[in-house]
Design a protein around this motif. Structure first.
Motif, PDB file in Angstrom:
ATOM      1  N   VAL A   1     -11.931 -30.031 -11.116  1.00  0.00           N
ATOM      2  CA  VAL A   1     -11.291 -28.759 -11.621  1.00  0.00           C
ATOM      3  C   VAL A   1     -11.207 -27.998 -10.271  1.00  0.00           C
ATOM      4  CG1 VAL A   1     -11.608 -26.543 -12.702  1.00  0.00           C
ATOM      5  CG2 VAL A   1     -11.789 -28.965 -13.980  1.00  0.00           C
ATOM      6  N   GLY A   2     -12.206 -28.000  -9.684  1.00  0.00           N
ATOM      7  CA  GLY A   2     -12.522 -26.929  -8.356  1.00  0.00           C
ATOM      8  C   GLY A   2     -11.283 -27.547  -7.324  1.00  0.00           C
ATOM      9  N   LEU A   3     -11.108 -28.902  -7.321  1.00  0.00           N
ATOM     10  CA  LEU A   3     -10.374 -29.444  -6.207  1.00  0.00           C
ATOM     11  C   LEU A   3      -8.945 -29.056  -6.659  1.00  0.00           C
ATOM     12  CD1 LEU A   3      -9.651 -31.687  -3.945  1.00  0.00           C
ATOM     13  CD2 LEU A   3      -9.442 -33.156  -5.511  1.00  0.00           C
ATOM     14  N   LEU A   4      -8.526 -29.062  -7.839  1.00  0.00           N
ATOM     15  CA  LEU A   4      -7.210 -29.039  -8.478  1.00  0.00           C
ATOM     16  C   LEU A   4      -6.842 -27.396  -8.363  1.00  0.00           C
ATOM     17  CD1 LEU A   4      -6.950 -31.384 -11.377  1.00  0.00           C
ATOM     18  CD2 LEU A   4      -5.985 -31.491  -8.921  1.00  0.00           C
ATOM     19  N   SER A   5      -7.781 -26.672  -8.484  1.00  0.00           N
ATOM     20  CA  SER A   5      -7.563 -25.253  -8.455  1.00  0.00           C
ATOM     21  C   SER A   5      -7.692 -24.346  -7.119  1.00  0.00           C
ATOM     22  CB  SER A   5      -8.767 -24.415  -9.380  1.00  0.00           C
ATOM     23  OG  SER A   5      -8.506 -24.902 -10.717  1.00  0.00           O
ATOM     24  N   LEU A   6      -8.358 -25.213  -5.896  1.00  0.00           N
ATOM     25  CA  LEU A   6      -8.538 -24.754  -4.749  1.00  0.00           C
ATOM     26  C   LEU A   6      -7.058 -24.309  -4.169  1.00  0.00           C
ATOM     27  CD1 LEU A   6     -10.496 -23.857  -2.721  1.00  0.00           C
ATOM     28  CD2 LEU A   6     -10.418 -26.134  -1.868  1.00  0.00           C
ATOM     29  N   ASP A   7      -6.114 -25.062  -4.023  1.00  0.00           N
ATOM     30  CA  ASP A   7      -4.670 -24.728  -3.340  1.00  0.00           C
ATOM     31  C   ASP A   7      -4.110 -23.491  -4.011  1.00  0.00           C
ATOM     32  OD1 ASP A   7      -5.057 -27.127  -1.894  1.00  0.00           O
ATOM     33  OD2 ASP A   7      -3.883 -28.437  -3.344  1.00  0.00           O
ATOM     34  N   PHE A   8      -4.064 -23.293  -5.404  1.00  0.00           N
ATOM     35  CA  PHE A   8      -3.296 -22.059  -5.643  1.00  0.00           C
ATOM     36  C   PHE A   8      -4.440 -20.800  -5.490  1.00  0.00           C
ATOM     37  CE2 PHE A   8      -1.963 -25.395  -8.368  1.00  0.00           C
ATOM     38  CZ  PHE A   8      -0.601 -25.405  -8.350  1.00  0.00           C
ATOM     39  N   ILE A   9      -5.680 -21.044  -5.416  1.00  0.00           N
ATOM     40  CA  ILE A   9      -6.801 -19.941  -5.037  1.00  0.00           C
ATOM     41  C   ILE A   9      -6.445 -19.516  -3.791  1.00  0.00           C
ATOM     42  CG2 ILE A   9      -9.100 -19.317  -4.698  1.00  0.00           C
ATOM     43  CD1 ILE A   9      -9.817 -21.018  -7.171  1.00  0.00           C
ATOM     44  N   LYS A  10      -6.094 -20.357  -2.967  1.00  0.00           N
ATOM     45  CA  LYS A  10      -5.836 -20.021  -1.406  1.00  0.00           C
ATOM     46  C   LYS A  10      -4.457 -19.106  -1.290  1.00  0.00           C
ATOM     47  CE  LYS A  10      -8.064 -24.254   0.589  1.00  0.00           C
ATOM     48  NZ  LYS A  10      -7.534 -25.589   1.511  1.00  0.00           N
ATOM     49  N   LEU A  11      -3.762 -19.544  -2.045  1.00  0.00           N
ATOM     50  CA  LEU A  11      -2.499 -18.610  -2.094  1.00  0.00           C
ATOM     51  C   LEU A  11      -2.590 -17.422  -2.330  1.00  0.00           C
ATOM     52  CD1 LEU A  11       0.243 -21.543  -3.601  1.00  0.00           C
ATOM     53  CD2 LEU A  11      -0.407 -20.972  -1.188  1.00  0.00           C
ATOM     54  N   VAL A  12      -3.551 -17.249  -3.528  1.00  0.00           N
ATOM     55  CA  VAL A  12      -3.699 -15.661  -3.834  1.00  0.00           C
ATOM     56  C   VAL A  12      -4.320 -15.002  -3.012  1.00  0.00           C
ATOM     57  CG1 VAL A  12      -5.068 -14.520  -5.797  1.00  0.00           C
ATOM     58  CG2 VAL A  12      -3.692 -16.523  -6.413  1.00  0.00           C
ATOM     59  N   PHE A  13      -5.534 -15.542  -2.109  1.00  0.00           N
ATOM     60  CA  PHE A  13      -5.939 -14.946  -1.110  1.00  0.00           C
ATOM     61  C   PHE A  13      -5.099 -14.388  -0.056  1.00  0.00           C
ATOM     62  CE2 PHE A  13     -10.341 -16.882  -2.774  1.00  0.00           C
ATOM     63  CZ  PHE A  13     -11.172 -15.540  -2.572  1.00  0.00           C
ATOM     64  N   VAL A  14      -4.239 -15.282   0.242  1.00  0.00           N
ATOM     65  CA  VAL A  14      -2.998 -14.887   1.075  1.00  0.00           C
ATOM     66  C   VAL A  14      -2.371 -13.764   0.847  1.00  0.00           C
ATOM     67  CG1 VAL A  14      -1.206 -15.795   2.222  1.00  0.00           C
ATOM     68  CG2 VAL A  14      -2.965 -17.256   2.081  1.00  0.00           C
ATOM     69  N   SER A  15      -1.983 -13.725  -0.673  1.00  0.00           N
ATOM     70  CA  SER A  15      -1.399 -12.694  -1.236  1.00  0.00           C
ATOM     71  C   SER A  15      -2.097 -11.403  -1.173  1.00  0.00           C
ATOM     72  CB  SER A  15      -1.089 -13.016  -2.776  1.00  0.00           C
ATOM     73  OG  SER A  15      -0.289 -14.242  -2.949  1.00  0.00           O
ATOM     74  N   ILE A  16      -3.298 -11.421  -1.304  1.00  0.00           N
ATOM     75  CA  ILE A  16      -4.167 -10.323  -1.457  1.00  0.00           C
ATOM     76  C   ILE A  16      -4.090  -9.637   0.023  1.00  0.00           C
ATOM     77  CG2 ILE A  16      -6.665  -9.338  -1.173  1.00  0.00           C
ATOM     78  CD1 ILE A  16      -7.190 -11.516  -3.451  1.00  0.00           C
ATOM     79  N   ILE A  17      -4.160 -10.341   1.066  1.00  0.00           N
ATOM     80  CA  ILE A  17      -4.130 -10.090   2.416  1.00  0.00           C
ATOM     81  C   ILE A  17      -2.774  -9.401   2.851  1.00  0.00           C
ATOM     82  CG2 ILE A  17      -4.308 -10.693   4.711  1.00  0.00           C
ATOM     83  CD1 ILE A  17      -6.096 -13.114   4.109  1.00  0.00           C
ATOM     84  N   ILE A  18      -1.736  -9.869   2.160  1.00  0.00           N
ATOM     85  CA  ILE A  18      -0.330  -9.369   2.526  1.00  0.00           C
ATOM     86  C   ILE A  18      -0.224  -7.954   1.747  1.00  0.00           C
ATOM     87  CG2 ILE A  18       2.060  -9.808   2.117  1.00  0.00           C
ATOM     88  CD1 ILE A  18       1.473 -12.708   2.611  1.00  0.00           C
ATOM     89  N   ALA A  19      -0.645  -8.218   0.355  1.00  0.00           N
ATOM     90  CA  ALA A  19      -0.274  -7.129  -0.689  1.00  0.00           C
ATOM     91  C   ALA A  19      -1.014  -5.756  -0.226  1.00  0.00           C
ATOM     92  CB  ALA A  19      -0.499  -7.454  -1.986  1.00  0.00           C
ATOM     93  N   SER A  20      -2.438  -5.919   0.226  1.00  0.00           N
ATOM     94  CA  SER A  20      -3.324  -4.567   0.278  1.00  0.00           C
ATOM     95  C   SER A  20      -2.787  -3.625   1.086  1.00  0.00           C
ATOM     96  CB  SER A  20      -4.644  -5.190   0.753  1.00  0.00           C
ATOM     97  OG  SER A  20      -5.277  -5.981  -0.249  1.00  0.00           O
ATOM     98  N   PRO A  21      -2.306  -3.918   2.426  1.00  0.00           N
ATOM     99  CA  PRO A  21      -1.517  -2.747   3.378  1.00  0.00           C
ATOM    100  C   PRO A  21      -0.423  -2.250   2.767  1.00  0.00           C
ATOM    101  CG  PRO A  21      -1.398  -4.775   4.593  1.00  0.00           C
ATOM    102  CD  PRO A  21      -2.280  -4.996   3.277  1.00  0.00           C
ATOM    103  N   ILE A  22       0.306  -3.069   2.182  1.00  0.00           N
ATOM    104  CA  ILE A  22       1.616  -2.355   1.654  1.00  0.00           C
ATOM    105  C   ILE A  22       1.281  -1.438   0.443  1.00  0.00           C
ATOM    106  CG2 ILE A  22       3.719  -3.121   0.203  1.00  0.00           C
ATOM    107  CD1 ILE A  22       3.921  -5.776   1.695  1.00  0.00           C
ATOM    108  N   ALA A  23       0.337  -2.094  -0.455  1.00  0.00           N
ATOM    109  CA  ALA A  23      -0.041  -1.057  -1.665  1.00  0.00           C
ATOM    110  C   ALA A  23      -0.462   0.263  -1.297  1.00  0.00           C
ATOM    111  CB  ALA A  23      -0.918  -1.858  -2.473  1.00  0.00           C
ATOM    112  N   TRP A  24      -1.314  -0.073  -0.188  1.00  0.00           N
ATOM    113  CA  TRP A  24      -2.065   1.290   0.305  1.00  0.00           C
ATOM    114  C   TRP A  24      -0.927   2.479   0.877  1.00  0.00           C
ATOM    115  CZ3 TRP A  24      -1.848   3.643   5.153  1.00  0.00           C
ATOM    116  CH2 TRP A  24      -2.942   4.680   5.398  1.00  0.00           C
ATOM    117  N   TYR A  25       0.164   1.929   1.668  1.00  0.00           N
ATOM    118  CA  TYR A  25       1.065   2.624   2.347  1.00  0.00           C
ATOM    119  C   TYR A  25       1.752   3.239   1.154  1.00  0.00           C
ATOM    120  CZ  TYR A  25       4.907   4.211   4.798  1.00  0.00           C
ATOM    121  OH  TYR A  25       6.157   5.080   5.217  1.00  0.00           O
TER     122      TYR A  25
END
Length: 792
Positions: A714-738
């Motif tokens: 389960v961890g192996l199969l979920s990891l790829d998608f969780i990585k994408l969400v972490f990338v989304s958090i990094i991209i979205a945070s400064p835009i949302a703050w502004y």
């Protein structure tokens, strides 16, 4: 041929039920959100456009530059006749004074807040069609009133209202001289009763110091308003005493009054204003939701390309051209989009009443009320079908048949990267919306729970409309009412926090000993007001009956006024001079700043005076215990004391919180749209994870045979998608703050956007992704490896 393409498209969509349902739900919700956002934006932009001469109507506004700054008023003094006489190019002028009154018919009594005193010329400027009555004669004498059709039915049923009378404030009788069609909801003032302006009395008509009137001018066709504005300085110099400040006039186009009008007026009545940022926000959110739905379609279609590879290879071997394949895939996309369009119409019809309730406006009574909007929704559906089908169509149609039929086709890395980019985009948008929702509700909570500087709980307020039976027996009535069990205190005033108050030209002695000009917010109060509302005196003293001069000749000011006068220490202003409404006197005290308006505005300089002639609110401190019984006793006593005056009351906390009604509605609409955007993102992730995990069935089987645990798989199969969400958090945070910092700028008092908001938003997005992906991952991990390997 075309029929064959449609049948093929339908068969394929029915075969891929999961893919079809996910996209159908996503596109249906996306189009529905887009439709409701379109309704909202159209309605907000349509204010006052129904007037036939709207392009030629302008509101006259006043800027008053004084020593402490510039006051921007949406109102003017009573100068409309002078404007008409001074400028021949002005075709017509009209004045509107918005107010509220107590209206009675027999035993029925109502506090009517949609009241206006108007010139009879209002019908020459605005488009308010009369059902009965003569527009040129109906408002020529005092106590003439024109009712809207709704008000006429409310008071007189199906009877002819013309010639009938209504009692105003328990005293005068007003005669109905006309009935007009209801003013549309998309008007910056919504009125059910037009009283003749002469009802106010001659003193109001002649007073050039009261900036209480909304003044409108009608210009000829093709008249440049700037040529008239250029003539205003000479007019102002001739008609307004500049010793009390530097006055200037400007013109606001009627169509911009609602969203871009001047912020302040002396008494707002039923005047409303919008927020252009809300229009932009809902437009962007609707576009995001549509884009996410399209992304889902593109993502899932390209992901399913492997399953269609052999079909495409066979078609190409049999002679199908690339153009025909593209056409086939576009037909599939259009069938899905048009099916979603049909479901969207059904969904919008069901939820339109809830949307109207949420928006606080009757925007549409039926989805079919506006065929043009349905046409737009149809074009959106077709556009979605074409736009979301173009990439998959060209992507799938370029497969090489020889490679495919030999079994050599594999999904290219470029396609995987593209799908990952779309998932990142989806969740970036979702995280921005989650942050925005948290910020909106944090700001609303901050405004409603911040220390206000006064007490508003358990305060019952009676509006007696300046009735002299109250003001002339003020102390006796207060004494009688406080004898009712549960009523512990009473005070009387011209206004209360959260309600509009009057603004008067005033002079105050500043630090340089000069008399400084203000357009000053003023509360007329009695001796008990400060104690009952628990407003603190921080310098000098409060009002007291021990000092005879306190009746009209002394004032209190707030800290904001002290700062405007240049004093660093509030104690220094004690004993300084003031002049207002032909009264001269001294400052005896300074009160701590309290928020008599909403947190959207800085606390303005404020004066408090004792002057009984201006009183209209009687505030009672009422115990919360057994409130219905208290009110029943109050009604009985009120009828004994003032039998001709109806008891109209409200609660102070409700009146204050009503200032944030539009922000609450915005918050509810926003969280609704944001929730749908997040739901569509989850649907896309669910479909993509299901497909991705299906492609790894053999790998999962081998890992389980080699001893891998269910949790590890389960961890192996979920990891790829969780990585994408972490990338989304990094991209979205400064835009949302502004973006949210820009939104918060409209509030004078606002929260700071703290890091925990982004942590919480990221945690919510990550939890949503994990829950969405885990179901498919657990299902794959629990599968019998023998079965999966045999099927492979």
């Amino acid at each position: 041929m075309l029929k064959n393409y449609f049948l093929t498209a339908i068969r394929y969509l029915l075969k891929q039920k999961g893919f079809s349902v996910i996209n159908l739900i996503g596109l249906t919700i996306g189009m529905s959100v887009c439709y409701f956002a379109l309704l909202f934006v159209q309605f907000e932009l349509s204010y006052d456009t129904y007037h036939k001469k709207a392009d030629r109507i302008y509101r006259l506004v006043t800027d008053i530059k004084t020593d402490h700054g510039t006051d921007q008023l949406s109102t003017t003094a009573t100068m409309a006749p002078a404007i008409q006489a001074a400028f021949p190019e002005v075709q017509a002028t009209t004045r509107i004074f918005l107010d509220y009154l107590i209206i009675q018919k027999g035993e029925e009594q109502y506090s009517e807040e949609k009241i206006a005193y108007v010139d009879s010329s209002i019908f020459s400027v605005f488009t308010f069609p009369l059902v009965s009555g003569n527009p040129s004669k109906s408002l020529n004498v005092p106590y003439s009133v024109i009712l809207s059709e709704t008000a006429a039915r409310k008071y007189f049923g199906e009877e002819n209202a013309l010639g009938k009378t209504l009692k105003v404030n328990g005293k005068e009788l007003a005669t109905v001289t006309g009935v007009m069609k209801d003013i549309p909801d998309n008007s910056h003032f919504k009125v059910d009763m037009f009283f003749s302006l002469s009802t106010l009395g001659e003193e109001w008509m002649q007073n050039s110091k009261r900036f209480f009137f909304y003044t409108y001018v009608l210009l000829p066709e093709n008249q440049d308003p700037s040529t008239l504005t250029a003539k205003f300085p000479g007019f102002v110099k001739a008609h307004i005493d500049q010793s009390k400040g530097q006055y200037s006039l400007a013109l606001e186009p009627l169509k911009k009054v609602y969203l871009d009008g001047k912020p302040r007026g002396s008494k707002t009545g039923s005047s409303v204003s919008g927020n252009r940022s809300h229009v932009y926000i809902f437009s962007f959110v609707a576009a995001f939701v549509l884009f996410i739905a399209c992304f889902n379609f593109i993502n899932l279609t390209t992901a399913l390309s492997i399953q269609r590879a052999k079909e495409i290879g066979v078609r190409k071997v049999l002679g199908t051209t690339k153009a025909l394949l593209v056409f086939q895939f576009l037909i599939e996309a259009l069938v899905l989009a048009l099916t979603s369009f049909v479901f969207s119409i059904i969904l919008c019809s069901l939820f339109l009443p809830y949307f109207n309730d949420l928006a606080g406006k009757t925007i549409n009574i039926s989805i079919f009320q506006s065929p043009a909007n349905l046409g737009i929704l149809f074009l959106i559906a077709v556009s979605i079908g074409l736009l979301s089908g173009i990439y998959p169509a060209f992507f799938l149609s370029r497969f090489q048949p020889v490679s495919i039929l030999k079994g050599g086709f594999v999904s290219v890395t470029k396609g995987i990267a593209f799908r990952k980019a779309l998932v990142i985009t989806q969740f970036s948008v979702s995280i921005i919306l989650i942050v925005a929702t948290i910020v909106v509700y944090s700001q609303l909570h901050f405004m409603q729970n911040q220390e206000l500087g006064f007490r508003k709980d358990h305060m019952l307020v009676i509006d007696f409309q300046y009735d002299d039976k109250i003001t002339s027996h003020e102390e006796s009535i207060k004494d009688q009412l406080t004898k009712i069990p549960g009523i512990t205190a009473a005070t009387i005033s011209s206004s209360i926090p959260g309600k509009s108050n009057h603004i008067y030209p005033t002079k105050l002695e500043n630090k340089s000993s000069d008399m400084q000009d203000f357009q000053l917010d003023t509360y007329f109060v009695d001796y008990d007001f400060l104690k009952q509302y628990q407003i603190s005196v921080i310098a000098g003293r409060g009002f007291s009956k021990q000092y005879g001069a306190d009746l009209r000749e002394t004032i209190l000011i707030n800290e904001a006024a002290v700062k405007s006068l240049g004093y660093a220490n509030p104690q220094d202003v004690i004993g300084k001079r003031f002049s207002q409404l032909n009264v001269n006197g001294l400052v005896i005290g300074v009160v701590k700043d309290f928020h008599f308006r909403s947190f959207q505005e800085q606390v303005q300089p404020l004066m408090l005076r004792i002057s009984p002639g201006f009183f209209t609110f009687l505030t009672l401190n009422v115990s919360a215990e057994n409130m219905p019984k208290r009110i029943q006793q109050l009604e009985k006593k009120w009828k004994e004391l003032v039998p001709d005056l109806p008891l109209i009351y409200f609660f102070a906390d409700e009146a204050y919180n009503n200032q944030y009604r539009d922000e609450h509605r915005f918050g509810k609409l926003f969280i609704g749209f944001a929730s749908f955007a997040i739901l569509i993102s989850c649907l896309g992730l669910l479909g993509l994870s299901a497909f991705s995990i299906t492609q790894r069935t053999r790998e999962v089987g081998i890992r389980k045979v080699m001893g891998a645990s269910v949790a590890g798989v389960v961890g192996l199969l979920s990891l790829d998608f969780i990585k994408l969400v972490f990338v989304s958090i990094i991209i979205a945070s400064p835009i949302a703050w502004y973006a949210m910092n820009l939104w918060l700028l409209q509030f004078a008092y606002r929260i700071e956007i703290s890091p925990w908001i982004f942590v919480l938003a990221g945690f919510i997005a990550l939890s949503i992704a994990v829950v969405t992906v885990s179901y498919q991952a657990i299902k794959a991990a629990l599968m019998n490896p023998v079965k999966s390997l045999r099927s492979e």
